[in-house]
Design a protein around this motif. Structure first.
Motif, PDB file in Angstrom:
ATOM      1  N   LEU A  55      58.668  29.350  66.028  1.00 14.53           N
ATOM      2  CA  LEU A  55      59.482  28.533  67.023  1.00 14.53           C
ATOM      3  C   LEU A  55      58.790  28.949  68.219  1.00 14.53           C
ATOM      4  O   LEU A  55      58.372  29.851  68.627  1.00 14.53           O
ATOM      5  N   LEU A  56      58.163  27.735  68.720  1.00  6.41           N
ATOM      6  CA  LEU A  56      57.095  27.673  69.797  1.00  6.41           C
ATOM      7  C   LEU A  56      57.677  27.706  71.177  1.00  6.41           C
ATOM      8  O   LEU A  56      57.543  28.269  71.976  1.00  6.41           O
ATOM      9  N   ARG A  57      58.709  27.109  71.348  1.00  6.12           N
ATOM     10  CA  ARG A  57      59.687  26.841  72.392  1.00  6.12           C
ATOM     11  C   ARG A  57      61.151  26.070  72.189  1.00  6.12           C
ATOM     12  O   ARG A  57      61.048  25.203  71.190  1.00  6.12           O
ATOM     13  N   GLN A  58      62.046  26.132  72.784  1.00  8.59           N
ATOM     14  CA  GLN A  58      63.256  25.477  73.034  1.00  8.59           C
ATOM     15  C   GLN A  58      64.094  25.318  74.070  1.00  8.59           C
ATOM     16  O   GLN A  58      63.790  26.171  74.997  1.00  8.59           O
ATOM     17  N   ALA A  59      64.634  23.969  74.248  1.00  8.83           N
ATOM     18  CA  ALA A  59      64.955  23.882  75.548  1.00  8.83           C
ATOM     19  C   ALA A  59      66.450  23.004  75.310  1.00  8.83           C
ATOM     20  O   ALA A  59      66.246  21.872  74.641  1.00  8.83           O
ATOM     21  N   ASP A  60      67.579  23.227  76.042  1.00 11.43           N
ATOM     22  CA  ASP A  60      68.804  22.517  76.120  1.00 11.43           C
ATOM     23  C   ASP A  60      68.723  21.601  77.324  1.00 11.43           C
ATOM     24  O   ASP A  60      68.216  21.938  78.543  1.00 11.43           O
ATOM     25  N   ASN A  61      69.110  20.333  76.932  1.00 17.44           N
ATOM     26  CA  ASN A  61      69.566  19.268  77.999  1.00 17.44           C
ATOM     27  C   ASN A  61      70.784  19.100  78.204  1.00 17.44           C
ATOM     28  O   ASN A  61      71.510  18.218  77.452  1.00 17.44           O
ATOM     29  N   GLU A  62      71.546  19.830  78.991  1.00 14.54           N
ATOM     30  CA  GLU A  62      73.216  19.656  79.022  1.00 14.54           C
ATOM     31  C   GLU A  62      73.528  18.191  79.519  1.00 14.54           C
ATOM     32  O   GLU A  62      74.582  17.855  78.931  1.00 14.54           O
ATOM     33  N   GLN A  63      72.937  17.650  80.384  1.00 14.39           N
ATOM     34  CA  GLN A  63      73.258  16.456  80.899  1.00 14.39           C
ATOM     35  C   GLN A  63      73.403  15.326  79.800  1.00 14.39           C
ATOM     36  O   GLN A  63      74.283  14.432  79.902  1.00 14.39           O
ATOM     37  N   TYR A  64      72.247  15.172  78.881  1.00 15.64           N
ATOM     38  CA  TYR A  64      72.167  14.283  78.037  1.00 15.64           C
ATOM     39  C   TYR A  64      72.560  14.834  76.679  1.00 15.64           C
ATOM     40  O   TYR A  64      72.545  14.073  75.785  1.00 15.64           O
ATOM     41  N   ARG A  65      73.012  16.122  76.555  1.00  9.58           N
ATOM     42  CA  ARG A  65      73.570  16.709  75.389  1.00  9.58           C
ATOM     43  C   ARG A  65      72.800  16.724  74.143  1.00  9.58           C
ATOM     44  O   ARG A  65      72.927  16.142  73.019  1.00  9.58           O
ATOM     45  N   TYR A  66      71.296  17.394  74.358  1.00 10.38           N
ATOM     46  CA  TYR A  66      70.578  17.480  73.208  1.00 10.38           C
ATOM     47  C   TYR A  66      69.777  18.808  73.277  1.00 10.38           C
ATOM     48  O   TYR A  66      69.900  19.249  74.551  1.00 10.38           O
ATOM     49  N   THR A  67      69.297  19.227  72.468  1.00  8.07           N
ATOM     50  CA  THR A  67      68.201  20.494  72.580  1.00  8.07           C
ATOM     51  C   THR A  67      66.973  19.859  71.599  1.00  8.07           C
ATOM     52  O   THR A  67      66.877  19.394  70.433  1.00  8.07           O
ATOM     53  N   LEU A  68      65.822  20.285  72.401  1.00  6.14           N
ATOM     54  CA  LEU A  68      64.437  20.126  71.728  1.00  6.14           C
ATOM     55  C   LEU A  68      63.971  21.700  71.120  1.00  6.14           C
ATOM     56  O   LEU A  68      63.951  22.705  71.931  1.00  6.14           O
ATOM     57  N   ALA A  69      63.584  21.701  69.871  1.00  4.53           N
ATOM     58  CA  ALA A  69      62.866  23.018  69.367  1.00  4.53           C
ATOM     59  C   ALA A  69      61.344  22.736  69.113  1.00  4.53           C
ATOM     60  O   ALA A  69      61.373  21.677  68.151  1.00  4.53           O
ATOM     61  N   PHE A  70      60.347  22.946  69.291  1.00  7.93           N
ATOM     62  CA  PHE A  70      59.001  22.695  68.880  1.00  7.93           C
ATOM     63  C   PHE A  70      58.780  23.974  67.927  1.00  7.93           C
ATOM     64  O   PHE A  70      58.647  25.203  68.449  1.00  7.93           O
ATOM     65  N   VAL A  71      58.342  23.577  66.631  1.00  7.26           N
ATOM     66  CA  VAL A  71      57.700  24.585  65.479  1.00  7.26           C
ATOM     67  C   VAL A  71      56.272  24.297  65.288  1.00  7.26           C
ATOM     68  O   VAL A  71      55.938  22.879  65.340  1.00  7.26           O
ATOM     69  N   GLY A  72      55.650  25.083  64.835  1.00  5.13           N
ATOM     70  CA  GLY A  72      54.281  24.864  64.397  1.00  5.13           C
ATOM     71  C   GLY A  72      53.630  26.056  63.837  1.00  5.13           C
ATOM     72  O   GLY A  72      54.083  27.184  64.011  1.00  5.13           O
ATOM     73  N   TYR A  73      52.170  25.829  63.502  1.00  6.15           N
ATOM     74  CA  TYR A  73      51.346  26.979  62.876  1.00  6.15           C
ATOM     75  C   TYR A  73      50.501  27.545  64.076  1.00  6.15           C
ATOM     76  O   TYR A  73      49.773  28.342  63.398  1.00  6.15           O
ATOM     77  N   GLY A  74      50.524  26.919  65.121  1.00  6.28           N
ATOM     78  CA  GLY A  74      49.832  27.340  66.193  1.00  6.28           C
ATOM     79  C   GLY A  74      49.969  26.804  67.468  1.00  6.28           C
ATOM     80  O   GLY A  74      51.092  26.052  67.407  1.00  6.28           O
ATOM     81  N   PRO A  75      49.525  27.312  68.778  1.00  8.79           N
ATOM     82  CA  PRO A  75      49.984  26.720  69.809  1.00  8.79           C
ATOM     83  C   PRO A  75      49.796  25.292  69.972  1.00  8.79           C
ATOM     84  O   PRO A  75      48.878  24.758  69.386  1.00  8.79           O
ATOM     85  N   GLU A  76      50.655  24.661  70.775  1.00  8.52           N
ATOM     86  CA  GLU A  76      50.632  23.190  70.979  1.00  8.52           C
ATOM     87  C   GLU A  76      49.255  22.814  71.607  1.00  8.52           C
ATOM     88  O   GLU A  76      48.905  21.737  71.540  1.00  8.52           O
ATOM     89  N   SER A  77      48.639  23.749  72.405  1.00  3.25           N
ATOM     90  CA  SER A  77      47.297  23.456  72.966  1.00  3.25           C
ATOM     91  C   SER A  77      46.281  23.320  71.885  1.00  3.25           C
ATOM     92  O   SER A  77      45.168  22.753  72.312  1.00  3.25           O
ATOM     93  N   GLU A  78      46.570  23.698  70.854  1.00  2.00           N
ATOM     94  CA  GLU A  78      45.509  23.577  69.700  1.00  2.00           C
ATOM     95  C   GLU A  78      45.800  22.712  68.695  1.00  2.00           C
ATOM     96  O   GLU A  78      44.626  22.231  67.964  1.00  2.00           O
ATOM     97  N   GLN A  79      47.055  22.248  68.377  1.00  2.00           N
ATOM     98  CA  GLN A  79      47.156  21.382  67.217  1.00  2.00           C
ATOM     99  C   GLN A  79      48.652  20.715  67.276  1.00  2.00           C
ATOM    100  O   GLN A  79      49.293  21.164  68.253  1.00  2.00           O
TER     101      GLN A  79
END
Length: 128
Positions: free
Chosen positions: A28-52
């Motif tokens: 799990l690389l990062r996760q963020a809630d957006n309360e105004q628009y009622r959603y959550t994003l979670a980014f997952v991967g095998y390495g950093p977003e800067s690389e893949q």
């Protein structure tokens, strides 16, 4: 240019994050809630977003399931030991619905796994 991420809408964020981290071995690389628009994003991967490229799991708070439709195909992941990984996935409750073996008419060894929301994941054995 490069691909940054692929977004999947998920019905239960905790279940999906657990699947992709514990069963598929991602981080799990990062996760963020957006309360105004009622959603959550979670980014997952095998390495950093800067690389893949990574997966963006989008959880809309008021939606627990989606119609898969017929346009989506699959996510492909290169793996070194497809037989061992498929055994591990099944031991962790994952659905390996196409067991490892050569692709029809070829030599490449593939398998297919289904995530908790029904998304297909193709595993492709890549030695070395």
């Amino acid at each position: 240019m490069r691909i940054l991420h692929t977004m999947l809408r998920v019905g239960d964020l905790d279940r999906s994050v657990e699947f992709y981290t514990k069963v598929m071995g991602m981080t799990l690389l990062r996760q963020a809630d957006n309360e105004q628009y009622r959603y959550t994003l979670a980014f997952v991967g095998y390495g950093p977003e800067s690389e893949q490229a990574v997966l963006e799991l989008t959880y809309n708070w008021d939606t627990s399931e989606y119609d898969m439709g017929n346009a989506y195909g699959h996510i492909a992941i290169g793996v070194e030991d497809i037989y061992g990984l498929c055994e591990q996935i099944e031991q962790n409750g994952g659905d390996v619905y196409r067991k490892p073996g050569p692709v029809l008419g070829g030599k490449t060894v593939i398998a297919f796994v289904r995530d908790p929301d029904g998304y297909a994941i193709e595993l492709i054995e890549r030695k070395g």
